[in-house]
Design an enzyme around this catalytic site. Structure first.
Site, short mmCIF file in Angstrom:
data_model
loop_
_atom_site.label_atom_id
_atom_site.label_comp_id
_atom_site.label_asym_id
_atom_site.label_seq_id
_atom_site.Cartn_x
_atom_site.Cartn_y
_atom_site.Cartn_z
N ALA A 1 27.64 5.42 -29.52
CA ALA A 1 26.61 6.04 -29.96
C ALA A 1 25.97 7.21 -28.93
O ALA A 1 26.37 7.09 -27.94
CB ALA A 1 24.78 4.65 -30.02
N GLU B 1 29.32 -1.11 -23.61
CA GLU B 1 28.64 -0.72 -23.32
C GLU B 1 27.69 -2.07 -21.91
O GLU B 1 26.44 -1.24 -21.84
CB GLU B 1 27.72 -1.19 -25.33
CG GLU B 1 27.61 -0.49 -26.11
CD GLU B 1 29.51 -0.43 -27.17
OE1 GLU B 1 30.27 -0.90 -25.64
OE2 GLU B 1 29.44 -0.82 -27.89
N GLY C 1 30.16 2.99 -30.22
CA GLY C 1 30.23 3.23 -31.48
C GLY C 1 31.68 3.64 -32.18
O GLY C 1 31.85 3.63 -33.47
N1 DAK Z 1 26.59 9.96 -25.73
C1 DAK Z 1 26.01 10.65 -25.38
N2 DAK Z 1 26.86 12.32 -24.82
C2 DAK Z 1 27.95 11.67 -24.38
C3 DAK Z 1 28.50 10.99 -25.17
C4 DAK Z 1 27.57 9.93 -25.27
N3 DAK Z 1 28.44 8.29 -25.97
N4 DAK Z 1 29.57 11.01 -24.53
C5 DAK Z 1 29.79 11.96 -23.47
N5 DAK Z 1 28.49 12.41 -24.09
C6 DAK Z 1 28.49 13.75 -23.44
C7 DAK Z 1 28.10 14.42 -22.27
O1 DAK Z 1 27.35 13.98 -21.23
C8 DAK Z 1 28.78 15.92 -21.85
O2 DAK Z 1 27.94 16.42 -21.73
P1 DAK Z 1 27.58 17.58 -21.40
O3 DAK Z 1 27.09 17.09 -19.72
O4 DAK Z 1 28.83 18.71 -21.23
O5 DAK Z 1 26.10 18.09 -22.12
C9 DAK Z 1 29.74 15.39 -22.32
O6 DAK Z 1 29.39 15.10 -23.91
C10 DAK Z 1 31.20 15.66 -21.79
O7 DAK Z 1 31.49 14.85 -21.56
P2 DAK Z 1 32.02 14.38 -20.34
O8 DAK Z 1 31.48 15.42 -19.18
O9 DAK Z 1 31.06 13.40 -20.18
O10 DAK Z 1 33.17 14.25 -20.19
P3 DAK Z 1 34.44 13.63 -19.53
O11 DAK Z 1 36.02 13.66 -19.79
O12 DAK Z 1 34.36 13.59 -17.85
O13 DAK Z 1 34.47 11.87 -19.98
C11 DAK Z 1 34.21 10.06 -20.94
C12 DAK Z 1 34.45 11.49 -21.18
C13 DAK Z 1 34.73 9.78 -22.72
C14 DAK Z 1 34.74 9.13 -20.34
C15 DAK Z 1 32.89 9.95 -21.11
O14 DAK Z 1 32.33 11.49 -21.55
C16 DAK Z 1 31.75 8.86 -20.96
O15 DAK Z 1 32.25 8.46 -20.20
N6 DAK Z 1 31.00 8.68 -22.56
C17 DAK Z 1 30.92 8.30 -22.48
C18 DAK Z 1 31.02 7.05 -23.08
C19 DAK Z 1 30.34 5.81 -23.79
O16 DAK Z 1 29.63 4.77 -22.69
N7 DAK Z 1 30.28 5.26 -24.93
C20 DAK Z 1 29.69 4.44 -25.08
C21 DAK Z 1 28.01 4.62 -26.12
S1 DAK Z 1 27.42 3.34 -26.02
C22 DAK Z 1 22.51 -0.03 -30.36
C23 DAK Z 1 23.35 0.96 -30.69
C24 DAK Z 1 24.13 1.23 -30.71
C25 DAK Z 1 25.08 0.90 -29.53
C26 DAK Z 1 24.94 -0.06 -29.13
C27 DAK Z 1 23.03 -0.78 -28.94
N8 DAK Z 1 20.80 -0.05 -30.50
C28 DAK Z 1 20.40 0.36 -30.35
C29 DAK Z 1 20.89 -1.58 -29.47
C30 DAK Z 1 25.97 1.58 -29.32
C31 DAK Z 1 26.44 1.81 -28.52
C32 DAK Z 1 27.45 2.43 -27.90
O17 DAK Z 1 28.00 2.89 -28.24
#
Ligand code: DAK
Length: 261
Positions: A67, A135, A112
């Site tokens: 997400a 998360e 997500g």
């Molecule tokens: N959201 C927004 N932007 C994201 C993103 C994300 N999930 N993942 C990556 N990006 C963006 C980064 O901010 C960066 O943007 P700029 O700085 O270039 O503007 C760009 O994509 C490239 O990312 P990185 O520079 O970080 O790339 P790396 O190769 O260094 O790292 C990575 C890749 C996938 C390891 C890293 O980007 C990362 O850890 N991303 C986050 C992964 C994550 O935590 N995903 C889970 C998200 S939480 C709910 C609703 C939904 C959900 C739960 C509750 N409620 C509302 C209660 C579900 C939640 C999730 O999915």
């Protein structure tokens, strides 16, 4: 065809290829993208020319990295709840489409993104893909069905291990856990998904649809009720012209020509 700016869909010989297209944010799902994804999958399901749907991510790096954290950060609890419900609705819609859906996992499938892959029927991963439910790093839990679908797919203990630790895993590990159904070289990902789709398309459409329904709904029932449900789904297949064609073709030693009726 474009569904807004974040999701595209192309139709090729019975196959709808839907791409989440925000590579600058690793295809993270904001609310607009979720709405576009819903519009695309419902349109594909309705389109009689489409038999199988493939969902993938744009670019070489990510399927969907979760997400959209930038959008989530500013949400109030009630807005967060709305986003969760939206995501849950879209993923339930995908899970319950009449047509089979293949996830072509070309990179990060996190949060997500992993939940989106789990809502699909079959998961094919590039060997370079990474899976995880990170998360807990953000102070939340999986909110698009992940606590439930991951437990059902890989078992309660393994799901807790993944979700409590937020660890990222390789495609190979995901395969060993039963989260990925097949792992292929990255440049083979779409060709292999197309091949699987072509195989499914060569089968009797109503039978494939009824098998999906029986598996999905049966898993939410006790075994006795699920087997009774299977009998009804079986009866529906038995009433089709394709059932007669399939059995006749076998006895006449020729390929069946299914009409989807
Ligand atoms: N959201 C927004 N932007 C994201 C993103 C994300 N999930 N993942 C990556 N990006 C963006 C980064 O901010 C960066 O943007 P700029 O700085 O270039 O503007 C760009 O994509 C490239 O990312 P990185 O520079 O970080 O790339 P790396 O190769 O260094 O790292 C990575 C890749 C996938 C390891 C890293 O980007 C990362 O850890 N991303 C986050 C992964 C994550 O935590 N995903 C889970 C998200 S939480 C709910 C609703 C939904 C959900 C739960 C509750 N409620 C509302 C209660 C579900 C939640 C999730 O999915």
């Amino acid at each position: 065809m474009t569904y807004g700016t974040n999701v595209t869909m192309t139709n090729e010989d019975g196959l709808a290829l839907i791409t989440v297209n925000r590579p600058q944010a690793l295809n993270a799902l904001n609310c607009d993208t979720l709405e576009e994804l819903r519009a695309a999958v419902l349109a594909a399901d309705k389109d009689p020319a489409v038999r199988v749907i493939i969902i993938t991510g744009a670019g070489a790096k990510a399927f969907v990295a979760g997400a959209d954290i930038a959008q989530m950060r500013g949400l109030s609890p009630l807005e967060g709840r709305d986003m969760t419900i939206l995501g849950q609705e879209v993923f339930a819609a995908i899970e319950n489409l009449a047509k089979p859906v293949i996830a072509a996992i070309n990179g990060f499938a996190l949060g997500g993104g992993c939940e989106l892959a789990m809502a699909c029927d079959i998961r094919v991963a590039a060997a370079t893909a990474k899976f995880g439910q990170p998360e807990v790093n953000l102070g939340i839990i999986p909110g698009f069905g992940g606590t439930q679908r991951l437990s059902r797919l890989i078992g309660k203990g393994r799901a807790k291990y993944c979700i409590f630790t937020g660890r990222m895993m390789s495609a190979q590990e995901a395969y060993q856990l039963g989260l990925a159904d097949k792992v292929v070289e990255p440049d083979e990902l779409l060709p292999v998904c197309r091949e699987i789709a072509a195989t499914i398309m060569s089968k009797a459409p109503v039978a494939v649809m009824m098998a999906k329904k029986a598996i999905n709904h049966g898993l939410d029932m006790d075994l006795g009720s699920a087997v009774a449900y299977e009998a009804e789904a079986y009866t529906t297949c038995f009433a089709t012209a394709d059932r007669v064609e399939g059995m006749t073709a076998f006895l006449e030693k020729r390929p069946a020509a299914f009409a989807g009726k």
